[in-house]
Scaffold this motif. Structure first.
Motif, PDB file in Angstrom:
ATOM      1  N   ASP A   8       0.894  -1.182   0.124  1.00 46.77           N
ATOM      2  CA  ASP A   8      -0.077   0.112   0.040  1.00 46.77           C
ATOM      3  C   ASP A   8       0.829   1.135   0.062  1.00 46.77           C
ATOM      4  O   ASP A   8       0.496   2.421  -0.782  1.00 46.77           O
ATOM      5  CB  ASP A   8      -1.272  -0.023   1.082  1.00 46.77           C
ATOM      6  CG  ASP A   8      -1.840  -0.950   1.084  1.00 46.77           C
ATOM      7  OD1 ASP A   8      -2.165  -1.761  -0.026  1.00 46.77           O
ATOM      8  OD2 ASP A   8      -2.588  -1.378   2.158  1.00 46.77           O
ATOM      9  N   ALA A   9       2.093   1.320   0.797  1.00 46.88           N
ATOM     10  CA  ALA A   9       2.708   2.365   0.828  1.00 46.88           C
ATOM     11  C   ALA A   9       3.637   2.660  -0.457  1.00 46.88           C
ATOM     12  O   ALA A   9       3.452   3.645  -1.233  1.00 46.88           O
ATOM     13  CB  ALA A   9       3.998   2.275   1.751  1.00 46.88           C
ATOM     14  N   ILE A  10       3.899   1.623  -1.251  1.00 46.03           N
ATOM     15  CA  ILE A  10       4.475   1.554  -2.596  1.00 46.03           C
ATOM     16  C   ILE A  10       3.487   2.250  -3.539  1.00 46.03           C
ATOM     17  O   ILE A  10       3.743   2.857  -4.401  1.00 46.03           O
ATOM     18  CB  ILE A  10       4.984   0.139  -3.100  1.00 46.03           C
ATOM     19  CG1 ILE A  10       6.092  -0.216  -2.382  1.00 46.03           C
ATOM     20  CG2 ILE A  10       5.317   0.398  -4.647  1.00 46.03           C
ATOM     21  CD1 ILE A  10       6.690  -1.417  -2.406  1.00 46.03           C
ATOM     22  N   ASP A  11       2.195   1.829  -3.347  1.00 41.79           N
ATOM     23  CA  ASP A  11       1.149   2.153  -4.064  1.00 41.79           C
ATOM     24  C   ASP A  11       0.979   3.867  -4.034  1.00 41.79           C
ATOM     25  O   ASP A  11       0.688   4.804  -5.102  1.00 41.79           O
ATOM     26  CB  ASP A  11      -0.207   1.483  -4.127  1.00 41.79           C
ATOM     27  CG  ASP A  11      -0.463   0.253  -4.733  1.00 41.79           C
ATOM     28  OD1 ASP A  11       0.656  -0.007  -5.511  1.00 41.79           O
ATOM     29  OD2 ASP A  11      -1.275  -0.680  -4.393  1.00 41.79           O
ATOM     30  N   GLU A  25       3.004   5.889  -3.053  1.00 36.38           N
ATOM     31  CA  GLU A  25       3.952   6.475  -3.272  1.00 36.38           C
ATOM     32  C   GLU A  25       4.065   6.903  -5.087  1.00 36.38           C
ATOM     33  O   GLU A  25       4.324   7.992  -5.563  1.00 36.38           O
ATOM     34  CB  GLU A  25       5.301   5.702  -3.035  1.00 36.38           C
ATOM     35  CG  GLU A  25       6.511   6.691  -3.367  1.00 36.38           C
ATOM     36  CD  GLU A  25       7.871   6.016  -2.668  1.00 36.38           C
ATOM     37  OE1 GLU A  25       8.896   5.892  -3.537  1.00 36.38           O
ATOM     38  OE2 GLU A  25       7.851   5.581  -1.523  1.00 36.38           O
ATOM     39  N   ALA A  26       3.792   5.878  -5.568  1.00 34.85           N
ATOM     40  CA  ALA A  26       3.492   6.003  -7.013  1.00 34.85           C
ATOM     41  C   ALA A  26       2.173   6.886  -7.399  1.00 34.85           C
ATOM     42  O   ALA A  26       2.611   7.630  -8.578  1.00 34.85           O
ATOM     43  CB  ALA A  26       3.253   4.488  -7.423  1.00 34.85           C
ATOM     44  N   TRP A  27       1.153   6.919  -6.777  1.00 33.09           N
ATOM     45  CA  TRP A  27       0.044   7.764  -7.016  1.00 33.09           C
ATOM     46  C   TRP A  27       0.579   9.171  -6.647  1.00 33.09           C
ATOM     47  O   TRP A  27       0.271  10.212  -7.504  1.00 33.09           O
ATOM     48  CB  TRP A  27      -1.176   7.355  -6.375  1.00 33.09           C
ATOM     49  CG  TRP A  27      -1.795   6.238  -6.956  1.00 33.09           C
ATOM     50  CD1 TRP A  27      -1.970   5.245  -6.390  1.00 33.09           C
ATOM     51  CD2 TRP A  27      -2.571   6.333  -8.111  1.00 33.09           C
ATOM     52  NE1 TRP A  27      -2.792   4.267  -7.366  1.00 33.09           N
ATOM     53  CE2 TRP A  27      -3.276   5.000  -8.446  1.00 33.09           C
ATOM     54  CE3 TRP A  27      -2.615   7.401  -9.076  1.00 33.09           C
ATOM     55  CZ2 TRP A  27      -3.919   4.792  -9.635  1.00 33.09           C
ATOM     56  CZ3 TRP A  27      -3.432   7.184 -10.319  1.00 33.09           C
ATOM     57  CH2 TRP A  27      -3.985   5.785 -10.450  1.00 33.09           C
ATOM     58  N   ALA A  72       0.717  12.079  -9.382  1.00 30.63           N
ATOM     59  CA  ALA A  72      -0.011  13.449  -9.039  1.00 30.63           C
ATOM     60  C   ALA A  72       1.254  14.694  -9.253  1.00 30.63           C
ATOM     61  O   ALA A  72       0.922  15.707  -9.728  1.00 30.63           O
ATOM     62  CB  ALA A  72      -0.569  13.490  -7.644  1.00 30.63           C
ATOM     63  N   ASP A  73       2.256  14.485  -8.781  1.00 29.80           N
ATOM     64  CA  ASP A  73       3.528  15.545  -8.671  1.00 29.80           C
ATOM     65  C   ASP A  73       3.765  15.923 -10.184  1.00 29.80           C
ATOM     66  O   ASP A  73       3.716  16.947 -10.651  1.00 29.80           O
ATOM     67  CB  ASP A  73       4.560  15.040  -8.005  1.00 29.80           C
ATOM     68  CG  ASP A  73       4.478  15.334  -6.576  1.00 29.80           C
ATOM     69  OD1 ASP A  73       3.402  15.867  -6.001  1.00 29.80           O
ATOM     70  OD2 ASP A  73       5.146  14.696  -5.706  1.00 29.80           O
ATOM     71  N   THR A  74       3.786  14.864 -10.890  1.00 25.32           N
ATOM     72  CA  THR A  74       3.920  14.708 -12.392  1.00 25.32           C
ATOM     73  C   THR A  74       3.026  15.738 -12.941  1.00 25.32           C
ATOM     74  O   THR A  74       3.295  16.553 -13.970  1.00 25.32           O
ATOM     75  CB  THR A  74       4.289  13.581 -12.975  1.00 25.32           C
ATOM     76  OG1 THR A  74       5.370  12.915 -12.485  1.00 25.32           O
ATOM     77  CG2 THR A  74       4.567  13.897 -14.315  1.00 25.32           C
ATOM     78  N   LEU A  75       1.815  15.442 -12.524  1.00 29.96           N
ATOM     79  CA  LEU A  75       0.541  16.247 -13.276  1.00 29.96           C
ATOM     80  C   LEU A  75       0.649  17.575 -13.128  1.00 29.96           C
ATOM     81  O   LEU A  75       0.140  18.638 -13.686  1.00 29.96           O
ATOM     82  CB  LEU A  75      -0.657  15.446 -13.075  1.00 29.96           C
ATOM     83  CG  LEU A  75      -0.927  14.102 -13.667  1.00 29.96           C
ATOM     84  CD1 LEU A  75      -2.239  13.440 -13.167  1.00 29.96           C
ATOM     85  CD2 LEU A  75      -1.005  14.492 -15.162  1.00 29.96           C
ATOM     86  N   ARG A  76       0.980  17.831 -11.730  1.00 33.75           N
ATOM     87  CA  ARG A  76       1.034  19.178 -11.295  1.00 33.75           C
ATOM     88  C   ARG A  76       2.269  20.006 -11.798  1.00 33.75           C
ATOM     89  O   ARG A  76       2.326  21.367 -11.836  1.00 33.75           O
ATOM     90  CB  ARG A  76       0.902  19.243  -9.847  1.00 33.75           C
ATOM     91  CG  ARG A  76      -0.191  19.089  -9.132  1.00 33.75           C
ATOM     92  CD  ARG A  76      -0.108  19.349  -7.616  1.00 33.75           C
ATOM     93  NE  ARG A  76      -0.963  18.260  -6.887  1.00 33.75           N
ATOM     94  CZ  ARG A  76      -0.626  17.237  -6.319  1.00 33.75           C
ATOM     95  NH1 ARG A  76       0.656  17.324  -6.021  1.00 33.75           N
ATOM     96  NH2 ARG A  76      -1.217  16.094  -5.910  1.00 33.75           N
TER      97      ARG A  76
END
Length: 152
Positions: free
Chosen positions: A131-134, A136-138, A142-146
């Motif tokens: 879950d932590a890896i998921d 982090e990936a999300w 989100a950072d990339t989209l921003r």
């Protein structure tokens, strides 16, 4: 003091000997306070270094040693358990004693749990890590989209 801590620990004399690097005989003498020579019982007071090794495995605090007039042993124990003091392990025998102590402690802790409880905990930790890896990936997405790389 030693006997009480030993009884509460749940360790065997062999475990304690292995954890400290002392012989089973030395541990027995330290616990009983009696040494037999020529068939006669004599009072035996453990040496400071022996006492420190036993106290560290049995989780006896330096204050308890001071209360029993073992000032030098208390000082040695305080130095040995000081997390800010970085002291290299003096010898291979000491390193083996440290490893054996950790092993004995791990066996004690693991003995408190049933196999099914341990399996369930490992599965829970695996899910939590996944879950932590998921997350982090999300967060990366989100950072990339921003960022300025993508038009808004």
């Amino acid at each position: 003091m030693l006997r009480n801590a030993y009884k509460k620990s749940g360790l065997t004399v062999a475990d304690l000997a292995s954890a400290t690097g002392l012989s089973v005989g030395t541990v027995n003498i330290a616990m009983s306070g009696i040494r037999y020579r020529d068939g006669k019982a004599k009072v035996a007071i453990p040496a400071d270094r022996t006492l420190v090794k036993l106290a560290s495995v049995l989780r006896i605090q330096p204050e308890a040693l001071r209360a029993h007039d073992r000032q030098r042993a208390a000082e040695l124990l305080a130095e040995a358990t000081d997390p800010s003091a970085v002291s290299p392990i003096a010898s291979d025998l000491d390193a083996q004693a440290v490893a054996a102590g950790r092993s004995a402690l791990a066996r004690q802790v693991l003995a408190l749990f049933a196999a099914e409880e341990l399996r369930a905990e490992l599965e829970r930790r695996g899910r939590a890590e996944h879950d932590a890896i998921d997350r982090e990936a999300w967060d990366d997405v989100a950072d990339t989209l921003r960022s300025d790389q993508w038009p808004v």
